[in-house]
Write a protein that holds these residues in place. Structure first.
Motif, mmCIF file in Angstrom:
data_model
loop_
_atom_site.group_PDB
_atom_site.id
_atom_site.type_symbol
_atom_site.label_atom_id
_atom_site.label_comp_id
_atom_site.label_asym_id
_atom_site.label_seq_id
_atom_site.Cartn_x
_atom_site.Cartn_y
_atom_site.Cartn_z
ATOM 1 N N PRO A 127 0.433 -1.234 -0.154
ATOM 2 C CA PRO A 127 -0.977 -0.198 0.375
ATOM 3 C C PRO A 127 0.881 1.051 0.151
ATOM 4 C CG PRO A 127 -0.111 -0.753 2.156
ATOM 5 C CD PRO A 127 1.126 -1.889 1.731
ATOM 6 N N SER A 128 0.271 2.277 -0.371
ATOM 7 C CA SER A 128 0.875 3.628 -0.530
ATOM 8 C C SER A 128 -0.016 4.761 0.930
ATOM 9 C CB SER A 128 0.798 4.283 -1.610
ATOM 10 O OG SER A 128 1.655 3.674 -2.666
ATOM 11 N N LEU A 129 -0.679 4.122 1.416
ATOM 12 C CA LEU A 129 -1.538 5.183 2.297
ATOM 13 C C LEU A 129 -1.785 4.412 2.960
ATOM 14 C CD1 LEU A 129 -2.656 7.845 2.582
ATOM 15 C CD2 LEU A 129 -4.960 6.697 1.445
ATOM 16 N N VAL A 130 -1.821 4.333 4.644
ATOM 17 C CA VAL A 130 -2.505 3.385 5.258
ATOM 18 C C VAL A 130 -3.249 4.056 6.173
ATOM 19 C CG1 VAL A 130 -1.010 1.559 5.122
ATOM 20 C CG2 VAL A 130 -0.089 2.962 6.604
ATOM 21 N N VAL A 131 -4.105 3.579 7.419
ATOM 22 C CA VAL A 131 -4.679 3.551 8.550
ATOM 23 C C VAL A 131 -4.030 2.877 9.705
ATOM 24 C CG1 VAL A 131 -6.981 4.972 9.259
ATOM 25 C CG2 VAL A 131 -6.366 4.296 6.979
ATOM 26 N N LEU B 223 -2.792 -1.878 12.217
ATOM 27 C CA LEU B 223 -2.809 -1.274 11.048
ATOM 28 C C LEU B 223 -4.388 -1.935 10.988
ATOM 29 C CD1 LEU B 223 -1.791 -0.863 8.246
ATOM 30 C CD2 LEU B 223 -1.482 -3.181 7.999
ATOM 31 N N LEU B 224 -5.351 -0.399 10.448
ATOM 32 C CA LEU B 224 -7.077 -0.649 10.509
ATOM 33 C C LEU B 224 -7.358 -0.701 8.525
ATOM 34 C CD1 LEU B 224 -8.603 2.146 12.822
ATOM 35 C CD2 LEU B 224 -7.662 -0.631 13.668
ATOM 36 N N ALA C 292 -13.049 1.366 12.586
ATOM 37 C CA ALA C 292 -12.074 0.071 13.082
ATOM 38 C C ALA C 292 -13.142 -1.226 12.621
ATOM 39 C CB ALA C 292 -11.412 -0.134 14.304
ATOM 40 N N PRO C 293 -11.829 -1.685 11.845
ATOM 41 C CA PRO C 293 -12.376 -3.561 11.057
ATOM 42 C C PRO C 293 -12.579 -3.945 12.490
ATOM 43 C CG PRO C 293 -10.513 -2.276 10.435
ATOM 44 C CD PRO C 293 -10.851 -1.226 10.599
#
Length: 497
Positions: free
Chosen positions: A237-241, A249-250, A298-299
């Protein structure tokens, strides 16, 4: 921070400025506009005994991080070529914390270099990412590709946990850890994006963490390998939350950006409300701009959600789109790259980019984007495009209908926000890796040959102050509490009027 009601109103109106107080992150609030409401700022930068220098301190020998100021602390990333602790003498990434009043050294986070390959973590680059401070927590991304949450007080008030492996983390894997003392960092939690998200770091990670409620938004710093022609982690990924409280890591993007990254991912995310709806903005290492819906919840534990894309825009639609790495070092034709952040002001996005500084074509632009719409908005939502000189690394600053941005041809440019027409340009005498800061009716900017400038903000070009600070300036000047903080490669200065 003062003026909470006005801050909330500013978010809704889409133009947020930092009231005269702390500067807890690089770029103001969500919108990332480097425009401050600080007053009584200097135009003289005299480091002599009769000068207006409040204090200055030694850093390492290379400093690419921008200082942040919060709760009486000043934090900045550098390298370890001026060690503060004899237990740590090797080349490392370092985040240093100083007392805002007098520059007294308080604590540091020392992170050993990645040694598998120099292109993972280029020698001497140190800790390039700036800090983001909220309350007593410090968030940053280390030179090893880790998201770190730190205690603002370091270990001076004890190890608060839950992370307790600070001593081992400060040395190379497999090395016997040393002892800790009050000048060491206190980690709250740590997330390794290399292991958790499969990223492939390159040169030096530069990320300014964006906070939105319970979530941290982070550009991962994934890029090419040591040949500069191969993407070793095409699914990264280039963008994470990341969950702010725990470091879990969400979510991540699923836009398959990585295979088309020309060099690396260095642009940090921004966020604003468009017609009352929050949108997350991001510039990928493939030269495309994206808008995502921010994460709402959040998952479940063990799951990683996918960020929902709202729109995408090709910043350079005429650039090569296939077999892109064959254009390496082609100064006439290549894909584009974006180093700075997308800035939101009065309903529009402003972004500077073009040929990669090191490997790309000699062409760059500042563009204004309409952030409405959905799908592919390339053909319809570029409102104007203004040429810049060869390359740019800068994040634009937008104030009072004018945009200030710098480029590699030694120019600080003032461009009309409504039309894209250049109002004036000033030769600052050196290459610029930093971004302009607008505060107190002034525009501040430093260059890679050590020149630091203060110009009058507005349509009339007027130089107010100029000094040679004796070392390359790669970071952005920051105004906080009537003080201007300027970092050269090896020294941090705090100037007052």
């Amino acid at each position: 921070m003062r003026g909470i009601a006005a801050f909330a109103l500013g978010v809704v109106m889409g133009t947020v400025r930092l009231w005269g107080a702390d500067a807890p992150q690089w770029g103001v609030a969500w919108t990332r506009n480097q425009v401050s409401d600080e007053k009584r700022l200097p135009v003289e930068f005299n480091t002599g005994p009769q000068g207006n220098l409040r204090w200055s301190v030694d850093l390492g020998t290379e400093t690419y991080s921008t200082p942040v100021i919060a709760h009486g602390r000043v934090l900045i990333g550098t390298n370890n070529h001026h060690p503060r602790n004899t237990n740590h003498l090797a080349d490392s990434g370092v985040m240093m914390c100083f007392d805002e009043k007098d520059g007294r050294f308080l604590w540091q986070m020392v992170v050993p270099k990645r040694i598998e390959d120099p292109f993972y973590d280029w020698p001497n680059t140190g800790m390039s990412s700036p800090a983001t401070v909220e309350g007593r927590r410090v968030y940053t991304v280390t030179n090893r590709g880790e998201v770190a949450c730190l205690d603002l007080n370091g270990l001076a008030d004890g190890n608060d946990g839950p992370f307790t492996g600070e001593a081992q983390h400060m040395v190379q894997p497999g090395t016997v850890a040393g002892s800790l003392d009050a000048t060491d960092a206190d980690f709250v939690w740590l997330l390794d994006l290399v292991a958790a998200a499969g990223i492939w770091t390159h040169d030096g990670i530069h990320c300014s963490v964006l906070i939105d409620g319970d979530f941290l938004y982070i550009n991962t710093g994934t890029g090419v390998d040591n040949t500069h022609k191969v993407i070793r982690a095409p699914d990264a990924p280039s963008l994470v939350v990341v969950e702010k409280r725990t470091g879990r890591l969400l979510a991540r993007d699923n836009e398959h950006i990585a295979p088309d990254i020309f060099h690396c991912t260095w642009s940090s995310p921004s966020l604003a409300k468009v017609d009352g709806k929050p949108l997350l903005f991001f510039a990928g290492g493939n030269g495309r701009l994206f808008a995502f819906e921010p994460l709402k919840k959040a998952p479940p534990v063990g799951e990683v959600a996918t960020l929902k894309k709202v729109w995408q825009l090709d910043f350079d639609p005429g650039a090569p789109k296939t077999d892109i790495h064959k254009y390496l070092s082609n100064k006439k034709e290549s894909p584009s790259n974006i180093y700075g952040m997308l800035v939101f002001d009065h309903g529009s996005l402003y972004v500077a980019g073009g040929g990669d500084w090191f490997w790309g074509k000699n062409e760059a632009w500042l563009k204004r984007i309409d952030p409405h719409g959905s799908g592919d908005i390339t053909a319809t939502h570029i409102q104007w495009s203004a040429p810049l000189g060869r390359h740019t690394m800068s994040t634009p600053a937008v104030a009072d209908g004018l945009v200030y941005v710098a480029d590699s041809q030694h120019f600080l440019r003032c461009i009309e926000a409504e039309s894209g027409k250049e109002v004036w340009a000033h030769d600052v005498g050196g290459e610029v890796w930093a971004s302009a800061t607008v505060a107190d009716g002034k525009v501040y900017l430093g260059t890679r040959n050590g020149q630091f400038w203060a110009l009058q903000a507005g349509r009339e070009k007027r130089v107010l102050g100029h000094a040679d600070l004796g070392g390359a300036i790669s970071s952005t000047a920051i105004a906080a509490n009537q003080t201007l903080y300027v970092a050269t490669n090896s020294r941090l200065f705090a100037f007052r009027k």
